[in-house]
Enzyme design. Structure first.
Site, PDB file in Angstrom:
ATOM      1  N   HIS A  94      -3.833  -7.533   8.197  1.00  0.00           N
ATOM      2  CA  HIS A  94      -4.549  -6.421   7.629  1.00  0.00           C
ATOM      3  C   HIS A  94      -4.344  -5.170   8.527  1.00  0.00           C
ATOM      4  CE1 HIS A  94      -8.254  -7.949   9.266  1.00  0.00           C
ATOM      5  NE2 HIS A  94      -8.601  -6.638   9.492  1.00  0.00           N
ATOM      6  N   ASP A 230      -4.121 -14.355   8.649  1.00  0.00           N
ATOM      7  CA  ASP A 230      -4.253 -12.918   8.624  1.00  0.00           C
ATOM      8  C   ASP A 230      -3.611 -12.445  10.016  1.00  0.00           C
ATOM      9  OD1 ASP A 230      -4.943 -10.260   8.481  1.00  0.00           O
ATOM     10  OD2 ASP A 230      -6.956 -10.820   7.829  1.00  0.00           O
ATOM     11  N   SER A 658     -10.814  -6.849  14.616  1.00  0.00           N
ATOM     12  CA  SER A 658      -9.655  -7.189  13.809  1.00  0.00           C
ATOM     13  C   SER A 658      -8.408  -7.484  14.944  1.00  0.00           C
ATOM     14  CB  SER A 658      -9.270  -6.399  12.552  1.00  0.00           C
ATOM     15  OG  SER A 658     -10.088  -6.809  11.508  1.00  0.00           O
TER      16      SER A 658
END
Ligand code: ARG
Ligand code: GLU
Length: 723
Positions: A94, A230, A658
């Site tokens: 992402h 991810d 992230s």
């Protein structure tokens, strides 16, 4: 505000800043905290006791050999880690999403097909993407906050500080050749300089299809158990001197000062673990009245309006792949906040955080009332309370304006319309081309029909919920269309030059500012901006001006009160931090039981070919059926094998973490952080070690997907895989 100026001066006289320089607190084993790397020495004993096996100065040091040189700020909002001597960067799927969208089209749909370079020459340049290294951080509080006389007003104080900050940044840049940025910590009670280097030729290397990289979609987002791969891979390129350079096909892969070794032998529950990255924003020390601004106003309004917006976008994206490709990246960001705030509100409520703050503030007040060394302290909470109540109405309006009226893309383009007008009025070389390029970029990801629908859905909410802030022009517009929002939307989108690229180009060719000034989109934007500038922004600015010094003093007083009992980490501010703790599971709400790791069998169990979010790619199913797992499998149910996918730890993380490297006791990479559990999304405001967990992709899943699914095993040869 009566007492304020007075007690601020009292505070300055007491000179308690000295208290804040170091901590002597014994550390408890609750693992709340995101620590400044240069201060890890203060935690060395605790970290060793918890399981760390390397000296803390291997994690960070000022002479260029620390692992901080292998952690990067990826783009502007994520973290990444360097995993080879040739500048290979691992981050989240992402985090690469926006860059990949810019490279994607109906012909090259990398979200459906994935992307795997087979050799370096196939890696795809990502214009605009940057990777930033932190070389050094230094406490410069003494150089910023010296000699600020008591008589100084808050605004003069800020002015002096700004001047010093800029001068010092310049000096650091000259003396080190690095970029220097000075940031406040502990609400402005400390200042640190951060010396960085930013590379700007970054290329895409590997990207799993959405069926792996966003598997579980919004349904699973912020939740456990999780089965998302991810991750994505990029490479940093440098000029021939190894320094940052603009894109050039002759640039060479960057040779980093440090890169992470990768542990292939896994971990088990209870093992020591760390996460190293760039958490964006936490607000752990605010008062209850400030917390209420978030829980009563910001979160609920954003959730309400984004629910409506997502309904419209989701439907349009489902119906048309072209709209999907245009909206997928901006939708992901919107939905991510939307869901997080729901979890945050829920967590704060279930954990009675407001009550806990109240209790804490009661104790603080009792302490403050009798604390003669800090006579200002007793005024702080009442003053904060009064200041926050004065802003509530304006804050409500601002949320409705931003998420409502300006949630409509056409109206939110107002500033770009202004730039166009400006470029016509005061022509500067290249300016018109720049403005034009920005509009072309906007249209690439814009679908007017979807936006028109959104207009007819958001406007009624804005009228109903914030009637006092609806401009007269809006009422005229609605009335001229018989009170029918759909008709009004059709009229605006049918006549505006900006809701169609062809009409925009005609306007551009005409260079007719009168036509622009008469455009309905321009007029709606200005009507709302007028109200905002007159009634909302001044109140918000006044609030910021008042609350900033209060927060600084409240933080200082909390430090003075409790530093001996507990270690205070500075709230996250997008600077490099390290959190440490353990691999640790959770018993989530819902039917799933206690667990700390998921695996490929769980991915297959979630497969639903008819639901986009849960559609497992055929090739992955094939690998599963053949048990073609290579080196990456672990035992499963005595006789079987599987590939580990994701795992939990009790590490304190936030947005911006992230893509962060998750490390074992030896500082080797075991995974990549990408999310938090539903029970713990509140942790930006309140970290409870019993329920807050971060979620990471297991590095073995990443390697399995690269090698077996992506057929990009050549990349593994440049990594340092250790048993
Ligand atoms: N919640 C994670 C974070 O805050 C992951 C977001 C990406 N995933 C998604 N389904 N939108 O960034
Ligand atoms: N998913 C988050 C991000 O994009 C990171 C982790 C979090 O907020 O828990 O920054």
């Amino acid at each position: 505000m009566t007492g304020f100026q007075g007690f601020r001066n009292l505070f300055l006289k007491t000179g308690i800043l000295a208290l804040m320089v170091g901590f002597c607190a014994p550390f408890s084993s609750a693992k709340e905290g995101m620590w400044l790397p240069p201060k890890l020495k203060l935690h060395a004993n605790d970290m060793r006791a918890e399981g760390l096996e390397i000296p803390v100065d291997q994690l960070y040091n000022a002479n260029g050999t620390g692992l901080n040189n292998a952690v990067v700020l990826f783009g502007r909002g994520c973290t990444g880690e360097i995993i080879s001597a040739q500048g290979l960067v691992l981050t989240n799927h992402h985090c690469g999403y926006g860059s990949v969208q810019r490279l994607s089209s109906m012909q090259n749909d990398y979200f459906a097909a994935g992307f795997w370079a087979k050799k370096k020459s196939e890696e795809l340049p990502c214009p605009g993407l940057t990777v930033t290294f932190v070389r050094k951080m230094e406490n410069v509080t003494d150089k910023i906050t010296y000699d600020l006389p008591d008589t100084l007003s808050e605004s003069s104080r800020n002015e002096v500080i700004n001047i010093r900050v800029h001068a010092l940044e310049k000096g650091y840049k000259l003396s080190t050749g690095l970029d220097a940025s000075i940031k406040p910590f502990y609400e402005g009670n400390q200042y640190w300089v951060i010396l960085t280097e930013t590379y700007r030729d970054i290329r895409l290397v590997g990207f799993p299809p959405n069926g792996i990289g966003t598997f579980g979609g919004d349904t699973d987002n912020w939740m456990w158990p999780r089965h998302t791969g991810d991750f994505s891979l990029f490479r940093v390129y440098a000029g021939t001197d190894g320094k940052p350079a603009d894109y050039n096909k002759d640039n060479k892969p960057y040779q980093p000062k440090q890169f992470f070794s990768i542990s292939t032998s896994g971990y088990k529950e209870g093992d020591f673990a760390m996460v190293y990255g760039f958490p964006a924003i936490t607000r752990e020390y605010i008062s209850q009245s400030q917390l209420r601004l978030i829980t009563d106003i910001q979160d609920p309004i954003r959730i309400e309006l984004r629910t409506k917006k997502l309904d419209v976008w989701n439907q349009a994206m489902k119906a048309d792949r072209d709209v999907f490709l245009k909206y997928t990246s901006k939708r992901a960001g919107l939905a991510n906040g939307w869901k997080k705030w729901q979890g945050e509100l829920r967590g704060l409520r279930l954990n009675k955080v407001a009550d806990k703050k109240e209790e804490q503030e009661f104790a603080f007040q009792a302490w403050a009332n009798s604390e003669s060394s800090l006579p200002y302290a007793r005024y702080l909470l009442p003053e904060i309370q009064a200041t926050t109540s004065a802003v509530r109405q304006a804050l409500r309006a601002e949320e409705y304006i931003r998420e409502g009226a300006l949630g409509i893309e056409l109206i939110a383009q107002g500033p770009a319309m202004e730039k166009l007008l400006e470029a016509w009025r005061k022509p500067k070389p290249d300016e018109l081309k720049k403005v034009h390029d920005a509009w072309v970029g906007f249209y690439k990801n814009y679908d007017p029909a979807t936006d028109e629908k959104l207009f007819s859905v958001l406007m009624p909410a804005f009228f109903e919920d914030a009637p006092h802030y609806v401009p007269a022009e809006f009422y005229f517009g609605l009335r001229a269309n018989n009170g029918d929002y759909v008709r009004w939307a059709r009229h605006v989108f049918g006549t505006s030059a900006f809701s169609s690229e062809a009409r925009f180009n005609a306007l551009l060719a005409s260079a007719d500012s009168n036509r622009l000034l008469a455009d309905p989109a321009w007029q709606l934007y200005h009507a709302i901006e007028n109200i905002r500038k007159q009634q909302v922004l001044p109140v918000l600015a006044d609030y910021a001006r008042r609350i900033q010094p209060l927060n600084r003093l409240y933080m200082a007083a909390q430090l003075a009160k409790d530093s001996a009992q507990r270690a205070f980490f500075p709230d996250a501010n997008f600077s490099l931090r390290l959190s440490y703790g353990h691999i640790k599971g959770i018993d989530p709400d819902g039917p799933a039981g206690y667990s700390w790791q998921t695996n490929l069998n769980g991915v297959i169990a979630k497969d639903q070919p008819s639901v986009e979010e849960f559609r497992v790619p055929e090739k992955l199913k094939l690998l599963y059926e053949k048990k073609d797992y290579g080196r990456w499998s672990i035992p499963y149910h005595d006789t079987d094998r599987t590939v580990p996918v994701a795992f939990l730890a009790d590490l304190h993380t936030s947005g911006g973490n992230s893509g962060s490297p998750v490390l074992n006791a030896k500082g080797q990479l075991i995974g990549t952080n990408f999310d938090r559990v539903w029970e713990g999304t509140m942790s930006d405001l309140y970290f409870d070690p019993s329920v807050c967990r971060n979620i990471s992709v297991d590095i073995r899943y990443t390697l399995f997907i690269i090698e077996k699914f992506g057929g990009a095993g050549w990349l593994l040869k440049e990594m340092n895989l250790v048993k």
